[in-house]
Structures are given as C-alpha cells and as structure tokens.
Scaffold this active site. Sequence first.
Site, short mmCIF file in Angstrom:
data_model
loop_
_atom_site.label_atom_id
_atom_site.label_comp_id
_atom_site.label_asym_id
_atom_site.label_seq_id
_atom_site.Cartn_x
_atom_site.Cartn_y
_atom_site.Cartn_z
N LYS A 14 0.84 -1.21 0.00
CA LYS A 14 0.00 0.00 0.00
C LYS A 14 0.87 1.24 0.00
O LYS A 14 2.03 1.23 0.42
CB LYS A 14 -0.97 0.05 1.18
CG LYS A 14 -0.36 0.28 2.57
CD LYS A 14 -0.25 1.73 3.00
CE LYS A 14 1.06 1.93 3.72
NZ LYS A 14 1.44 3.00 4.42
N ASP A 150 -2.63 -0.51 9.48
CA ASP A 150 -2.76 -0.64 8.02
C ASP A 150 -3.49 -1.92 7.59
O ASP A 150 -3.89 -2.05 6.44
CB ASP A 150 -1.37 -0.68 7.36
CG ASP A 150 -0.71 0.70 7.28
OD1 ASP A 150 -1.44 1.71 7.29
OD2 ASP A 150 0.53 0.74 7.16
C1 LIG Z 1 2.44 5.10 8.38
C2 LIG Z 1 1.27 4.19 8.00
O1 LIG Z 1 1.75 3.09 7.26
C3 LIG Z 1 0.30 4.98 7.13
O2 LIG Z 1 -0.73 4.18 6.59
C4 LIG Z 1 0.55 3.69 9.25
O3 LIG Z 1 0.07 4.77 10.04
C5 LIG Z 1 1.37 2.75 10.11
O4 LIG Z 1 0.62 1.59 10.23
P1 LIG Z 1 1.15 0.27 10.96
O5 LIG Z 1 2.58 0.02 10.63
O6 LIG Z 1 0.13 -0.78 10.67
O7 LIG Z 1 1.10 0.74 12.47
P2 LIG Z 1 0.90 -0.10 13.80
O8 LIG Z 1 1.62 -1.40 13.69
O9 LIG Z 1 -0.54 -0.09 14.17
O10 LIG Z 1 1.67 0.84 14.83
C6 LIG Z 1 3.08 0.90 14.88
C7 LIG Z 1 3.50 2.19 15.57
O11 LIG Z 1 3.37 3.30 14.65
C8 LIG Z 1 2.91 4.47 15.32
N1 LIG Z 1 1.56 4.84 14.79
C9 LIG Z 1 0.88 4.01 13.96
C10 LIG Z 1 -0.36 4.37 13.46
C11 LIG Z 1 -0.88 5.62 13.85
N2 LIG Z 1 -2.09 6.01 13.41
N3 LIG Z 1 -0.19 6.43 14.67
C12 LIG Z 1 1.05 6.07 15.15
O12 LIG Z 1 1.67 6.82 15.89
C13 LIG Z 1 2.85 4.09 16.79
O13 LIG Z 1 4.12 4.43 17.33
C14 LIG Z 1 2.66 2.58 16.77
O14 LIG Z 1 3.13 1.96 17.94
N1 LIG Z 2 5.66 -10.61 7.36
C1 LIG Z 2 6.40 -9.51 7.60
N2 LIG Z 2 6.83 -8.75 6.56
C2 LIG Z 2 7.55 -7.63 6.80
N3 LIG Z 2 7.92 -7.21 8.00
C3 LIG Z 2 7.53 -7.92 9.06
C4 LIG Z 2 6.74 -9.09 8.90
N4 LIG Z 2 6.50 -9.58 10.12
C5 LIG Z 2 7.11 -8.76 11.00
N5 LIG Z 2 7.74 -7.76 10.39
C6 LIG Z 2 8.52 -6.68 11.05
O1 LIG Z 2 7.76 -5.47 10.93
C7 LIG Z 2 8.64 -4.35 10.73
C8 LIG Z 2 7.98 -3.42 9.72
O2 LIG Z 2 7.97 -4.07 8.47
P1 LIG Z 2 7.00 -3.63 7.29
O3 LIG Z 2 7.62 -4.13 6.03
O4 LIG Z 2 5.61 -4.03 7.57
O5 LIG Z 2 7.19 -2.07 7.41
P2 LIG Z 2 6.45 -0.86 6.80
O6 LIG Z 2 6.11 -1.17 5.39
O7 LIG Z 2 7.28 0.34 7.07
O8 LIG Z 2 5.14 -0.82 7.64
P3 LIG Z 2 3.99 0.28 7.56
O9 LIG Z 2 4.06 0.97 6.27
O10 LIG Z 2 2.76 -0.57 7.75
O11 LIG Z 2 4.29 1.14 8.73
C9 LIG Z 2 9.96 -4.91 10.25
O12 LIG Z 2 10.98 -4.47 11.11
C10 LIG Z 2 9.83 -6.42 10.31
O13 LIG Z 2 10.87 -7.07 10.99
#
Ligand SMILES: C[C@](O)(CO)[C@H](O)COP(=O)(O)OP(=O)(O)OC[C@H]1O[C@@H](n2ccc(N)nc2=O)[C@H](O)[C@@H]1O
Ligand SMILES: Nc1ncnc2c1ncn2[C@@H]1O[C@H](COP(=O)(O)OP(=O)(O)OP(=O)(O)O)[C@@H](O)[C@H]1O
Length: 300
Positions: A14, A150
């Site tokens: 996404k 997400d």
């Molecule tokens: C940056 C985005 O990818 C935009 O869509 C999302 O907001 C992040 O989504 P995500 O990785 O699924 O986030 P989560 O796993 O729920 O949260 C991880 C951490 O990101 C921060 N977090 C996330 C979502 C949100 N609305 N506010 C936050 O501040 C918080 O520190 C939280 O502990």
């Molecule tokens: N199946 C998985 N695929 C990717 N990362 C994973 C998975 N399971 C756990 N993780 C952990 O989650 C952390 C975030 O990875 P991810 O690739 O989802 O990041 P991101 O794309 O930045 O996330 P978001 O955009 O949702 O904030 C990584 O440090 C990774 O070790």
Amino acid sequence: MSTPVTVSVDCPAKTNLTLEVGPSHAEWGGRHELDTIYCAVSLTDTVTATAKPAGAGFSLDLAGEHLGDLASSSSDMRRNHAVLALFAMAEAAGREPDVALTIEKRIPVGAGLAGGSADAAATILALNALWELDWPLDRLREVAATLGADMPFCVAGGYAHGTGYGEIIETIPDDSDAARALREQGYAGSLLVGAYQAQLSTPEVYGEFDVVGAGDGDRNHLQKAAVSLHPRSGTAIREALAAGATHAFVSGSGPSVVAFTPTPAIRRDVIAAWERSKAVDRIIAAEAPAAPSVSVTVAR
Ligand SMILES: C[C@](O)(CO)[C@H](O)COP(=O)(O)OP(=O)(O)OC[C@H]1O[C@@H](n2ccc(N)nc2=O)[C@H](O)[C@@H]1O
Ligand SMILES: Nc1ncnc2c1ncn2[C@@H]1O[C@H](COP(=O)(O)OP(=O)(O)OP(=O)(O)O)[C@@H](O)[C@H]1O
C-alpha cells in the site's frame, strides 16, 4: 463439496495518496489520529496456507531476495505479522493453528509499503478460505484491526478512505466520483517504487513527526520526518518530479518513494535519473490501484 487443502493469496503493498496526521491518543497505544487515502500497489507478497494434521502446530517459511531484518537470526518467527494473524484468526474461529505458512516476499521490508500488514491480510484471507469460514469483509477487518493500523485496508486493497488510527475503512468504489477524481489527478496506472536497503521504523518516524511536524504543502504529513531521517528519499522525489512524474512522494512512513509515471517516456526518464544519481537502491515497476487475489486448491 471438496475441502480446500492449500490457499495462496497475492496481497498488494500500500501507499498513502494523502496522509494527514493529527494528535496521538493514549487509548490507541499512543497512535496518532489519521485521515488518509490508501491506495494498493501491484507489488505483491504471496502467502500460502496449507492445512497440517491436527496437533501438528504451525510452521513458517520465508523466501525472497530482499528480506531485510526478517533474514536476521534474531528475527522471531512468532512475531511475524503473518503468524500473529494466524493466531488471531484461530482464536476468533475457535480453531487450532495447525497450518503451514509460506511467504514469497517481494514487498521491501520496513519500507513504508505495509509489507507486514499485507502478509497478515493475506493470511486472514487464506484462512477464511482454508477453514471455509466465509466471513464477510467487515468481520475479517475486525480481526485485522486488532493487529495493526494498516491491516484492515490491506484485506481488500483498491482505494479507500482511512480514519481513526487508520483502521476505520471506507471503500472508494472504482465507479465513484472520488475514484474518478483520483484517476483524473494522475493517481492511477503506472508507477515506480524507489526502494532502499535501509529500513525506517514506523514509531521512529511518527516520533520525528512529533518534533518537526509536516512540511509546507506536503500531502503526506510524515514525508518531512522520513526525509530528515533518510535524505536520499528527498533527492529521489525531486529527481522524479524534474523528470516529469505526475506525483512523487514518500510512501507512508518511508523510506520508499512512489512516482506516478503517466507515459513510457517519462517512466524511462525517471529510471534514468535515479540510475544516474543512485538516489535509490532498487527500482520496481508497478500499477495502482490493485487488489488481493485468492486461489484455492482442493483435495482430489
Ligand atoms: C504510516 C502508516 O503506514 C500509514 O498508513 C501507518 O500509520 C502505520 O501503520 P502500521 O505500521 O500498521 O502501524 P501499527 O503497527 O498499528 O503501529 C506501529 C506504531 O506506529 C505508530 N503509529 C501508527 C499508526 C498511527 N495512526 N499512529 C502512530 O503513531 C505508533 O508508534 C505505533 O506503535
Ligand atoms: N511478514 C512480515 N513482513 C515484513 N515485515 C515484518 C513481517 N513480520 C514482521 N515484520 C517486522 O515489521 C517491521 C515493519 O515491516 P513492514 O515491512 O511491515 O514495514 P512498513 O512497510 O514500514 O510498515 P507500515 O508501512 O505498515 O508502517 C519490520 O521491522 C519487520 O521485521
């Protein structure tokens, strides 16, 4: 009726076409209030779920050339988002998690492309078919929302409006005025993802946002924070726009950059600029919007 034995799901990455960040809320575990337009991108991971004998437990196999921190020996399989989704679905359905999961990873890890969320969403969709639950989307999203912000979006992809901490999803149907407006503004069709070896931690980027705020005119309020932590993303954005990209921005919390390229010539120019300057480590071609696809193999 034949029983499914293996279900494979291709689940897209996404990006966020807009990402407005509001205040953080203690009751959301410190997460911030969001108003975002999600868009699924046709860069997919494939999650395969196969039924194992009763009592056999779960297993996880990961394949792919770019596994980031998932490849390190300290990466705990039980913390993998796909495995967390397996346990959440097993609890919700009153089933044992006797399932072999394999993930063919193509979505860069820790890249702002929701790769972990896509794997969790794919697992939820796969188990819905493998266990013949046939739950509606809203029920699958409820399970997803317990796992991450997400994930509810990733279960259906396409375009969607996200509020709350990102988990409240209102689908933007393909034939709606809102989807037409997004297409007319150039948020559809061919795009390039500029990807990096480096990862950014989402909590760290939100923490930086709390300090530096949003950049003037940025549709992604996290862009300034991500670029301050990873300046090459800013260079890649400037170069893509100079080469004719309709839009170029940090994807979610970064560091990946998404550039919409309306013509083959512009696509070539963006690739040439990024290759010349080495502003990105890897270039991945994709399309948007995209949606998950589920394929079921039944017992013969
Ligand atoms: C940056 C985005 O990818 C935009 O869509 C999302 O907001 C992040 O989504 P995500 O990785 O699924 O986030 P989560 O796993 O729920 O949260 C991880 C951490 O990101 C921060 N977090 C996330 C979502 C949100 N609305 N506010 C936050 O501040 C918080 O520190 C939280 O502990
Ligand atoms: N199946 C998985 N695929 C990717 N990362 C994973 C998975 N399971 C756990 N993780 C952990 O989650 C952390 C975030 O990875 P991810 O690739 O989802 O990041 P991101 O794309 O930045 O996330 P978001 O955009 O949702 O904030 C990584 O440090 C990774 O070790």
